[in-house]
Design a protein around this motif. Sequence first.
Motif, PDB file in Angstrom:
ATOM      1  N   ASP A 142      36.132  19.408  50.966  1.00 44.25           N
ATOM      2  CA  ASP A 142      35.633  18.946  49.671  1.00 44.25           C
ATOM      3  C   ASP A 142      36.704  19.226  48.619  1.00 44.25           C
ATOM      4  O   ASP A 142      37.054  20.388  48.380  1.00 44.25           O
ATOM      5  CB  ASP A 142      34.340  19.681  49.343  1.00 44.25           C
ATOM      6  CG  ASP A 142      33.730  19.291  48.018  1.00 44.25           C
ATOM      7  OD1 ASP A 142      34.228  18.355  47.359  1.00 44.25           O
ATOM      8  OD2 ASP A 142      32.752  19.944  47.623  1.00 44.25           O
ATOM      9  N   TYR A 145      28.418  24.509  50.659  1.00 45.79           N
ATOM     10  CA  TYR A 145      28.168  23.078  50.719  1.00 45.79           C
ATOM     11  C   TYR A 145      26.676  22.802  50.687  1.00 45.79           C
ATOM     12  O   TYR A 145      25.881  23.578  51.204  1.00 45.79           O
ATOM     13  CB  TYR A 145      28.751  22.470  52.006  1.00 45.79           C
ATOM     14  CG  TYR A 145      30.245  22.636  52.124  1.00 45.79           C
ATOM     15  CD1 TYR A 145      31.102  22.135  51.153  1.00 45.79           C
ATOM     16  CD2 TYR A 145      30.799  23.289  53.214  1.00 45.79           C
ATOM     17  CE1 TYR A 145      32.478  22.283  51.266  1.00 45.79           C
ATOM     18  CE2 TYR A 145      32.169  23.437  53.331  1.00 45.79           C
ATOM     19  CZ  TYR A 145      32.999  22.933  52.354  1.00 45.79           C
ATOM     20  OH  TYR A 145      34.356  23.079  52.472  1.00 45.79           O
ATOM     21  N   SER A 155      25.455  16.349  50.052  1.00 44.16           N
ATOM     22  CA  SER A 155      26.066  15.637  48.935  1.00 44.16           C
ATOM     23  C   SER A 155      27.201  14.739  49.398  1.00 44.16           C
ATOM     24  O   SER A 155      27.678  14.832  50.519  1.00 44.16           O
ATOM     25  CB  SER A 155      26.612  16.640  47.913  1.00 44.16           C
ATOM     26  OG  SER A 155      27.636  17.411  48.501  1.00 44.16           O
ATOM     27  N   VAL A 203      31.083  13.829  49.227  1.00 42.40           N
ATOM     28  CA  VAL A 203      32.302  14.603  49.026  1.00 42.40           C
ATOM     29  C   VAL A 203      33.529  13.712  49.231  1.00 42.40           C
ATOM     30  O   VAL A 203      33.444  12.659  49.854  1.00 42.40           O
ATOM     31  CB  VAL A 203      32.404  15.813  49.989  1.00 42.40           C
ATOM     32  CG1 VAL A 203      31.334  16.838  49.702  1.00 42.40           C
ATOM     33  CG2 VAL A 203      32.377  15.386  51.441  1.00 42.40           C
ATOM     34  N   ASN A 244      37.342  26.442  53.747  1.00 41.95           N
ATOM     35  CA  ASN A 244      37.084  25.074  53.302  1.00 41.95           C
ATOM     36  C   ASN A 244      37.819  24.002  54.104  1.00 41.95           C
ATOM     37  O   ASN A 244      37.862  22.858  53.691  1.00 41.95           O
ATOM     38  CB  ASN A 244      37.460  24.944  51.829  1.00 41.95           C
ATOM     39  CG  ASN A 244      38.951  25.138  51.603  1.00 41.95           C
ATOM     40  OD1 ASN A 244      39.685  25.521  52.513  1.00 41.95           O
ATOM     41  ND2 ASN A 244      39.400  24.870  50.398  1.00 41.95           N
TER      42      ASN A 244
END
Length: 169
Positions: free
Chosen positions: A63, A74, A77, A79, A158
Amino acid sequence: MRMSPWLTVLVLAALGCAHTEDSTAKPERPKWMPPEGACPKGALVQMERLGLKPGDKVPVIVDAIQDHPGPARYNYSFVIALPRDDGEKKLPGARIGGRLFVTKHRVFGRYDRVFLPESGAMSVPFCGVLLDARWDRDGEGLIAYPSPMKGFSVVQDNTGVILVVDQYP
């Protein structure tokens, strides 16, 4: 009552077919996985133009908003993933758009478009899923932990890998 030989053969064949179907049935899909799905129309053609084929892997920051070292949170959604330079330079300067699906123990990603640097805000269809390159080889997303924030999961870092596919598993 006596059965005709043809009727006997048909009954035995039907029983044999029913048994074969049961033994080849796919295992039940876990409820926590997102449903199977088709790739966006034209994705395979566009990916080929970009030099990608099913089975290719693109290392990414999952993201762009959370482009920092360390854990990330997270939720379900949309991204934008940032391809990382892994020496092969797949999709240089591009951004990969998709949707995250979050459970208490997994974060799934289904990516369906690529924003190319030369096209401005235009995107082309794409088909990829999120993998965890460190330990998760089963295509079932990033291993996650529940977050104290409702609707969120936490992952160790990430980064991930987008596996190019021809259908969403």
